[in-house]
Design an enzyme around this catalytic site. Structure first.
Site, mmCIF file in Angstrom:
data_model
loop_
_atom_site.group_PDB
_atom_site.id
_atom_site.type_symbol
_atom_site.label_atom_id
_atom_site.label_comp_id
_atom_site.label_asym_id
_atom_site.label_seq_id
_atom_site.Cartn_x
_atom_site.Cartn_y
_atom_site.Cartn_z
ATOM 1 N N CYS A 37 0.825 -1.204 0.000
ATOM 2 C CA CYS A 37 0.000 0.000 0.000
ATOM 3 C C CYS A 37 0.861 1.256 0.000
ATOM 4 O O CYS A 37 2.052 1.231 0.313
ATOM 5 C CB CYS A 37 -0.882 0.066 1.255
ATOM 6 S SG CYS A 37 -1.932 -1.349 1.555
ATOM 7 N N CYS A 318 13.391 10.032 -23.228
ATOM 8 C CA CYS A 318 14.495 10.850 -22.727
ATOM 9 C C CYS A 318 14.394 11.047 -21.217
ATOM 10 O O CYS A 318 15.375 11.441 -20.584
ATOM 11 C CB CYS A 318 14.548 12.186 -23.456
ATOM 12 S SG CYS A 318 13.001 13.091 -23.527
#
EC number: 2.1.1.63
Length: 366
Positions: A37, A318
């Site tokens: 979680c 990139c």
């Protein structure tokens, strides 16, 4: 690693207090349930001895835990903040609405809190996002063949001049300058990290950028000048394919991009962009590593320039290039977005496909 985890006691206290400062930077794995979680998860808190903490989603998955269905740790962290979730839901319910700070107050929210939360996660305020969303409605109307005045009304702008100015500031040209018969067609793609502009020909995707990239107007102007007939508005097949693949990417289903791309630039730049596409999702490289990969180990600075000149975000990743020391470096879409993309892609590391999947860059326009 982008972050150094605090000790177990600090993280467990953050879990009990649902401390948002650690959201997206640390995850808790619960031995008794087999799930992991966010630290802000609203579920009942486990005992400290049943908790282990990791800094990546991939580490949680590798440890054998599955994502929680309440806090959805595989999704972007932004929606975990109640103020963001509430405003985004309101925006989706009424995308054409003109929002003011008084409207935020009417929802029982503090404008300054909302402003900081949106700037932190999206690099823009909620009011900026709402204005951008209205422009999207106008752009969509234009792409469907509507007249400029109709698009203006769809975008909920009171005057034609205000619509033209807002459109020109965002896109780099007035709406009337977009040809309907051009070989290149521009369209709007919504993503969880902000709206994007896609420009395609009948066979290739030529540009894919986040709307707030400062270089976008110049990139669109260069494309328009280099193409007979300029740029029109519409959704050609490569844009449709790109949107489908981006949806799968942000939903955590696939990091494969097979949309055919058309990229100009020098042979060196194309070699850099090819090398970027060979970086598996969930991994990063330095500029020097890219330079070595293309056989020019002394060309790190040139690699950085080519990286910055890339006009197809996400698909030519990139954002996977970082500093040699592991730090985040410049990114046209904003460092906050680069960090989010790296976090999202951690989930793909254990399940990535073949190294060279999804290549096929066209050497130029078509």
């Amino acid at each position: 690693m982008l972050f150094t985890l605090p000790d177990h006691a600090t993280l467990y206290r953050a879990l009990l207090e649902r401390d948002a400062r650690f959201d997206g930077q640390a995850f808790v794995c619960v031995a008794t349930t087999g799930i992991f979680c966010r630290l802000t998860c609203p579920a009942r808190k486990p005992l400290a001895q049943n908790c282990t903490f990791h800094d990546t989603i991939g580490a949680c998955i590798e440890a054998g835990f599955r994502p929680c269905k309440r806090c959805h740790p595989m999704q972007a962290a932004a929606r975990a903040e109640p103020v963001i979730a509430k405003l985004l839901e309101a925006l989706e319910a009424d995308p054409g609405r003109r929002w003011y700070e008084s409207d935020i107050v009417a929802l029982g929210l503090d404008p300054s809190t909302a402003r900081r939360a949106f700037k932190r996660h999206f690099g823009m305020t909620f009011l900026d996002m709402a204005r951008q969303r209205r422009l999207r409605e106008g752009f969509t109307a234009l792409s469907e063949g509507a007249k400029v005045i109709t698009a203006q009304h769809e975008a909920s702008f009171d005057s034609p001049s205000a619509f033209r100015q807002a459109f020109a500031k965002l896109i780099g040209c007035a709406p009337g300058a977009l040809s309907r018969d051009a070989a290149l067609q521009a369209s709007w793609i919504a993503t969880p990290l902000g709206d994007m502009i896609a420009v395609s020909s009948a066979r290739h995707l030529h540009l894919l950028e986040f709307l707030d990239r400062k270089a976008l107007p110049a990139e669109l102007t260069a494309l328009r000048k280099s193409t007979p007939g300029g740029i029109g508005v519409g959704r050609l097949a490569p844009t449709v394919q790109a949107e489908t693949e981006l949806s799968a990417y942000f939903e955590g289903r696939s990091a494969r991009f097979e949309t055919p791309l058309a990229q100009g630039g020098s042979a060196f730049a194309r070699a850099v962009w090819q090398a970027l596409r060979e970086i598996p999702a969930g991994e990063t490289r330095s500029y020097s590593q890219i330079a070595e990969a293309i056989g020019q180990p002394s060309a790190s600075r040139a690699v950085a320039r080519a990286n910055g000149a890339n006009q197809i975000a996400l698909m030519v990743p990139c954002h996977r290039v970082i500093g040699a020391d592991g730090s985040l470096t410049g990114y046209g879409g904003g460092l906050w977005r680069k960090q989010r993309l790296i976090e999202i892609e951690r989930a793909y590391a254990p399940q990535r496909g073949p190294k060279n999947a999804g290549l096929g860059i066209s050497p130029g326009p078509a």
